[in-house]
Design a protein around this motif. Sequence first.
Motif, PDB file in Angstrom:
ATOM      1  N   SER A 171      30.571  21.699 -16.270  1.00  0.00           N
ATOM      2  CA  SER A 171      30.601  21.154 -14.966  1.00  0.00           C
ATOM      3  C   SER A 171      29.469  20.428 -14.619  1.00  0.00           C
ATOM      4  CB  SER A 171      30.731  22.296 -13.995  1.00  0.00           C
ATOM      5  OG  SER A 171      31.715  23.135 -13.995  1.00  0.00           O
ATOM      6  N   GLY A 172      29.478  19.136 -14.094  1.00  0.00           N
ATOM      7  CA  GLY A 172      28.064  18.401 -13.605  1.00  0.00           C
ATOM      8  C   GLY A 172      28.037  18.899 -12.191  1.00  0.00           C
ATOM      9  N   ILE A 173      26.545  18.817 -11.894  1.00  0.00           N
ATOM     10  CA  ILE A 173      26.410  19.483 -10.654  1.00  0.00           C
ATOM     11  C   ILE A 173      25.774  18.357  -9.857  1.00  0.00           C
ATOM     12  CG2 ILE A 173      24.095  20.831 -10.100  1.00  0.00           C
ATOM     13  CD1 ILE A 173      26.249  22.647 -11.484  1.00  0.00           C
ATOM     14  N   GLY A 174      26.007  18.521  -8.482  1.00  0.00           N
ATOM     15  CA  GLY A 174      25.542  17.704  -7.413  1.00  0.00           C
ATOM     16  C   GLY A 174      24.932  18.722  -6.368  1.00  0.00           C
ATOM     17  N   ILE A 175      24.159  18.068  -5.490  1.00  0.00           N
ATOM     18  CA  ILE A 175      23.540  19.215  -4.489  1.00  0.00           C
ATOM     19  C   ILE A 175      23.834  18.208  -3.051  1.00  0.00           C
ATOM     20  CG2 ILE A 175      21.508  19.913  -3.187  1.00  0.00           C
ATOM     21  CD1 ILE A 175      21.955  20.936  -6.055  1.00  0.00           C
ATOM     22  N   LYS A 176      24.127  19.116  -2.103  1.00  0.00           N
ATOM     23  CA  LYS A 176      24.732  18.472  -0.837  1.00  0.00           C
ATOM     24  C   LYS A 176      23.710  18.892   0.305  1.00  0.00           C
ATOM     25  CE  LYS A 176      28.674  19.031   2.366  1.00  0.00           C
ATOM     26  NZ  LYS A 176      29.247  17.846   2.486  1.00  0.00           N
ATOM     27  N   PRO A 177      22.636  18.418   0.520  1.00  0.00           N
ATOM     28  CA  PRO A 177      21.907  18.659   1.365  1.00  0.00           C
ATOM     29  C   PRO A 177      22.023  17.883   2.794  1.00  0.00           C
ATOM     30  CG  PRO A 177      20.680  16.638   0.211  1.00  0.00           C
ATOM     31  CD  PRO A 177      22.262  17.093  -0.137  1.00  0.00           C
ATOM     32  N   ILE A 178      22.155  19.123   3.904  1.00  0.00           N
ATOM     33  CA  ILE A 178      22.312  18.568   5.654  1.00  0.00           C
ATOM     34  C   ILE A 178      21.240  19.449   6.291  1.00  0.00           C
ATOM     35  CG2 ILE A 178      23.806  18.484   7.116  1.00  0.00           C
ATOM     36  CD1 ILE A 178      26.193  17.915   5.355  1.00  0.00           C
ATOM     37  N   PRO A 228      24.406  14.951 -14.982  1.00  0.00           N
ATOM     38  CA  PRO A 228      25.537  15.057 -15.860  1.00  0.00           C
ATOM     39  C   PRO A 228      25.794  16.647 -16.530  1.00  0.00           C
ATOM     40  CG  PRO A 228      24.164  13.255 -16.545  1.00  0.00           C
ATOM     41  CD  PRO A 228      23.409  14.047 -15.493  1.00  0.00           C
ATOM     42  N   TYR A 229      27.058  16.853 -16.890  1.00  0.00           N
ATOM     43  CA  TYR A 229      27.242  18.331 -16.955  1.00  0.00           C
ATOM     44  C   TYR A 229      26.285  18.962 -18.236  1.00  0.00           C
ATOM     45  CZ  TYR A 229      29.676  17.302 -21.314  1.00  0.00           C
ATOM     46  OH  TYR A 229      30.265  16.903 -22.642  1.00  0.00           O
ATOM     47  N   ASP A 230      25.981  17.920 -19.228  1.00  0.00           N
ATOM     48  CA  ASP A 230      25.133  18.498 -20.325  1.00  0.00           C
ATOM     49  C   ASP A 230      23.675  18.209 -20.203  1.00  0.00           C
ATOM     50  OD1 ASP A 230      25.433  15.665 -20.547  1.00  0.00           O
ATOM     51  OD2 ASP A 230      26.048  15.538 -22.638  1.00  0.00           O
ATOM     52  N   SER A 231      23.224  17.899 -19.015  1.00  0.00           N
ATOM     53  CA  SER A 231      21.983  17.417 -19.093  1.00  0.00           C
ATOM     54  C   SER A 231      20.867  18.687 -18.807  1.00  0.00           C
ATOM     55  CB  SER A 231      21.651  16.648 -17.798  1.00  0.00           C
ATOM     56  OG  SER A 231      21.796  17.327 -16.557  1.00  0.00           O
ATOM     57  N   LYS A 232      19.773  18.447 -19.228  1.00  0.00           N
ATOM     58  CA  LYS A 232      18.773  19.625 -19.066  1.00  0.00           C
ATOM     59  C   LYS A 232      18.825  20.289 -17.712  1.00  0.00           C
ATOM     60  CE  LYS A 232      13.968  20.758 -19.520  1.00  0.00           C
ATOM     61  NZ  LYS A 232      12.639  20.143 -19.810  1.00  0.00           N
ATOM     62  N   GLU A 233      18.695  19.292 -16.766  1.00  0.00           N
ATOM     63  CA  GLU A 233      18.511  19.902 -15.281  1.00  0.00           C
ATOM     64  C   GLU A 233      19.800  20.506 -14.851  1.00  0.00           C
ATOM     65  OE1 GLU A 233      16.357  16.026 -15.912  1.00  0.00           O
ATOM     66  OE2 GLU A 233      18.173  16.652 -16.301  1.00  0.00           O
ATOM     67  N   SER A 234      20.981  19.995 -15.315  1.00  0.00           N
ATOM     68  CA  SER A 234      22.243  20.783 -15.040  1.00  0.00           C
ATOM     69  C   SER A 234      22.522  21.981 -15.698  1.00  0.00           C
ATOM     70  CB  SER A 234      23.311  19.794 -15.368  1.00  0.00           C
ATOM     71  OG  SER A 234      24.613  20.527 -15.211  1.00  0.00           O
ATOM     72  N   ILE A 235      21.983  22.315 -16.744  1.00  0.00           N
ATOM     73  CA  ILE A 235      21.838  23.495 -17.728  1.00  0.00           C
ATOM     74  C   ILE A 235      21.214  24.555 -17.134  1.00  0.00           C
ATOM     75  CG2 ILE A 235      21.507  24.537 -19.772  1.00  0.00           C
ATOM     76  CD1 ILE A 235      22.325  21.995 -21.024  1.00  0.00           C
TER      77      ILE A 235
END
Length: 406
Positions: free
Chosen positions: A178-185, A153-160
């Motif tokens: 902004s929420g954060i997502g990772i795109k691993p390929i 989520p945008y306000d989570s510790k990890e995202s920050i």
Amino acid sequence: MKITVENGKMYVPNNPTIPYIIGDGIGRDITPVALKVFDVAVEKVYNGQRKIEWLKIIAGEEALEKKGEPLPKETIETIKEYIVAIKGPLTTPVGGGYRSLNVTMRQTLDLFVCFRPVRYFNGMPSPMKHPELLDVIIFRENTEDVYAGIEWPYDSKESIEIKNFLKDKLNVNIKENSGIGIKPISISGSKRIGKAAIDYALKYGRKSITIMHKGNIMKYTEGLFKNAIYQFAEEKFKDTVITEKELTEKYNGKIPDGKIVLKDRIADALFQQLLLRPSEYDIIVAPNLNGDYISDACAAQVGGLGMAPGGNINFNTHVALFEATHGSAPKHAGKNEINPGSIILSGAEMFEYMGWDKVKKVIIAAIEKTIQEKYVTYDLARQIDGATKVSTSDFGNRIIKNMEEI
């Protein structure tokens, strides 16, 4: 008896035990009908010499009620133990709750191929003038990409922390909200689905494989996906796989016997071409998100998800979970009105995967005859002039009747 794997080969006894999950919502309507169709088809083909022993396992709402968790460990272990399984649709809470059970099962069991055949059945309603020209099989990579579930989520510790790292270390600014997502390929993940697609094409005589990607923009993920598959084909299948350039320059545009053409298309261009020139495409191999989109878009061209089969397969371990490709549609649950075609056709693909090809042929022939008779569930009846609208169970019974007459 159990299906077994020895020295990389799957062995199916005459009376294999196959686990099944009824599913959430409309699963209670369609799955029992499908199992009944499967039993009659096997009896029709093998006259009692082969039979499926069905083993019920649970996931989703039933598991949450009985076990306190939506995906019990024993469900996963049972699928691993018995190799091949089938399931109805499972509900995924939107915007919260537990993660998608479908995604979790694919990742936990490493079912790296979402196998989605799409073809037209005579008599099916379609928005296309020539839906019969589309006959594709989509190999969707199932474990990577933005569906990997690496997001915060945008306000989570990890995202920050990630946003601060990108700003401080790499001079990349992302909006604070902004929420954060990772795109691993990965190279390895791309190569193994490329291998699965090539092996399948060689086994079943398919003529071309198209890599779907957006590598012009996402150069180091989807561009990597494309390049890794080309590289693998060059390394391991040099004698059987040719490129479009080679097809033109060496073979005057005609595919030689025993050869497969490997080509690639930008994702948005492929969506257009599957509408304009569908007969030019055969097997499509795609990253996770693109594969999800193109599978359902192709299904719409031939009548919709109600008649779209699918399976999740690890072609290395042979573990496979076939499934209804649509959602659980809670508002229709228990009304005996939903089309069971998707899970029945997924079962047909399951039988082919097991080496029981004749069972698949009987099921498909009976379904096609039933559609041509215009004896269909409401989703098809509202699109077919002169159709008889029937219940889920009656549709299944008509398939069985037609099966017995074939």
